[in-house]
Design an enzyme around this catalytic site. Structure first.
Site, PDB file in Angstrom:
ATOM      1  N   HIS A 137       2.418   1.987  -2.442  1.00  0.00           N
ATOM      2  CA  HIS A 137       2.202   1.629  -1.046  1.00  0.00           C
ATOM      3  C   HIS A 137       1.272   2.653  -0.421  1.00  0.00           C
ATOM      4  O   HIS A 137       1.429   3.855  -0.619  1.00  0.00           O
ATOM      5  CB  HIS A 137       3.534   1.590  -0.294  1.00  0.00           C
ATOM      6  CG  HIS A 137       3.415   0.998   1.080  1.00  0.00           C
ATOM      7  ND1 HIS A 137       3.467  -0.355   1.316  1.00  0.00           N
ATOM      8  CD2 HIS A 137       3.220   1.580   2.288  1.00  0.00           C
ATOM      9  CE1 HIS A 137       3.332  -0.581   2.613  1.00  0.00           C
ATOM     10  NE2 HIS A 137       3.173   0.574   3.217  1.00  0.00           N
TER      11      HIS A 137
ATOM     12  N   LEU B 241      10.285  -6.221   1.734  1.00  0.00           N
ATOM     13  CA  LEU B 241       8.955  -5.664   1.499  1.00  0.00           C
ATOM     14  C   LEU B 241       8.917  -4.163   1.770  1.00  0.00           C
ATOM     15  O   LEU B 241       9.308  -3.701   2.841  1.00  0.00           O
ATOM     16  CB  LEU B 241       7.939  -6.378   2.392  1.00  0.00           C
ATOM     17  CG  LEU B 241       6.472  -6.010   2.185  1.00  0.00           C
ATOM     18  CD1 LEU B 241       6.008  -6.392   0.783  1.00  0.00           C
ATOM     19  CD2 LEU B 241       5.604  -6.675   3.248  1.00  0.00           C
ATOM     20  N   ASP B 242       8.451  -3.412   0.753  1.00  0.00           N
ATOM     21  CA  ASP B 242       8.242  -1.961   0.853  1.00  0.00           C
ATOM     22  C   ASP B 242       9.508  -1.203   1.239  1.00  0.00           C
ATOM     23  O   ASP B 242       9.445  -0.160   1.896  1.00  0.00           O
ATOM     24  CB  ASP B 242       7.116  -1.640   1.855  1.00  0.00           C
ATOM     25  CG  ASP B 242       5.786  -2.241   1.426  1.00  0.00           C
ATOM     26  OD1 ASP B 242       5.536  -2.287   0.207  1.00  0.00           O
ATOM     27  OD2 ASP B 242       5.009  -2.657   2.300  1.00  0.00           O
ATOM     28  N   ASP B 243      10.665  -1.727   0.823  1.00  0.00           N
ATOM     29  CA  ASP B 243      11.934  -1.082   1.164  1.00  0.00           C
ATOM     30  C   ASP B 243      12.724  -0.701  -0.086  1.00  0.00           C
ATOM     31  O   ASP B 243      13.896  -0.360   0.000  1.00  0.00           O
ATOM     32  CB  ASP B 243      12.763  -2.029   2.044  1.00  0.00           C
ATOM     33  CG  ASP B 243      13.931  -1.323   2.700  1.00  0.00           C
ATOM     34  OD1 ASP B 243      13.728  -0.223   3.237  1.00  0.00           O
ATOM     35  OD2 ASP B 243      15.057  -1.868   2.658  1.00  0.00           O
TER      36      ASP B 243
END
Length: 284
Positions: free
Chosen positions: A192, A227-229
């Site tokens: 990310h 998402l992105d967690d």
């Protein structure tokens, strides 16, 4: 390189765990090459990674599992054993930004990352020549809103055909479906373009530049449905100032992305990561 076995363990913490495990290995001729452990005292969990040389070890793979299982059961261990000669098979997914792909292919070629890369998958053709340069099969799987389900089905076919152990999203600019993520849970790594959580969206460096940030960063993490967690594996930052223009932030950010992603992939294929409670233990 030594032919070695790697035992990864997590369990409720209790006295005597290290002694029981090391004694078992010693009694079967193991020469321990590396051992590391961690306790999470807040939730009472114990984690361990232990690697040993197989040269004088008296148990083959099936014998080890049969002999160790009763001990593991008595100690309430969750465990798995891996072998260094079995290099993980890694698929790389990429879109149009190729810097992370370039870095991973080069590090694999010079032996920094001990894996096989049987294929590169992309929703664009930009990476085709690069993959062919490294003699890696390239598969173009276009992804549109109308064909996303069919595209993922094709990707799953390719992954099964090539017996893939790990998927690396090297700036793959598509959101994976929950079904895809569930199928490969704990086996998809993403990079990310920020020091999470910050500056989400398609143009993070533009947003960071507009805010006048003094630090930028990158994060490598396992992919989950949110998402992105997912559990974070590695993060890195670098300082910037008012003198840095947008192009400078993008350049520095790409360097960070390459660095954190290559570390995360190397630690995964070296079997140095344990997942728990949406976090990771990364052994030295």
């Amino acid at each position: 390189m030594k032919d070695s076995a790697i035992l990864l363990i997590d369990s409720p913490d209790r006295k005597g765990l290290v002694s029981a495990i090391s004694t078992f290995l010693y009694e079967h001729g193991a020469n321990i090459l590396h051992a590391d452990q961690h306790q999470d005292r807040d939730i009472g969990l114990f984690f361990m990674r232990i690697e040993w040389d197989l040269a004088d070890f008296s148990l083959d793979q099936e014998q080890f599992r049969a002999a160790f299982a009763p001990i593991a059961s008595s100690l309430n261990l969750r465990w798995r054993v891996e072998y260094s000669h079995a290099a993980p098979r890694v698929a790389i997914f990429v879109s149009r930004y190729l810097h992370c792909l370039v870095d991973l292919l080069y590090r694999r070629q010079i032996g920094e990352i001990g894996c096989e890369i049987p294929l590169v998958v992309s929703n664009h053709i930009d990476a085709k020549e690069l993959a062919e340069f490294y003699r890696i099969p390239f598969f173009h799987v276009p992804v549109k809103a109308a064909n996303k389900q069919e595209a993922e089905a094709r990707q799953v076919e390719l992954l099964a055909e090539h017996r893939i152990d790990l998927i690396v999203l090297a700036r793959y600019m598509q959101v994976l479906s929950p079904g895809f993520v569930e199928r490969y849970r704990g086996r998809v790594i993403n990079v990310h373009h920020s020091f999470l959580p910050a500056f989400s969206g398609a143009k993070p460096y533009h947003a960071a530049f507009q805010r006048g940030v003094k630090l930028i960063g990158a994060t490598a993490h396992y992919v989950t449905e949110i998402l992105d967690d997912g559990p974070i594996i590695e993060q890195e930052v670098t300082r910037v100032s008012h003198r840095d223009q947008l192009d400078d932030l993008v350049e520095k950010g790409r360097d960070l992305e390459r660095l954190v992603l290559s570390r995360a992939v190397r630690w995964h294929v070296d079997r140095r990561i344990l997942l728990y409670a949406n976090k990771t233990v990364v052994f030295d």
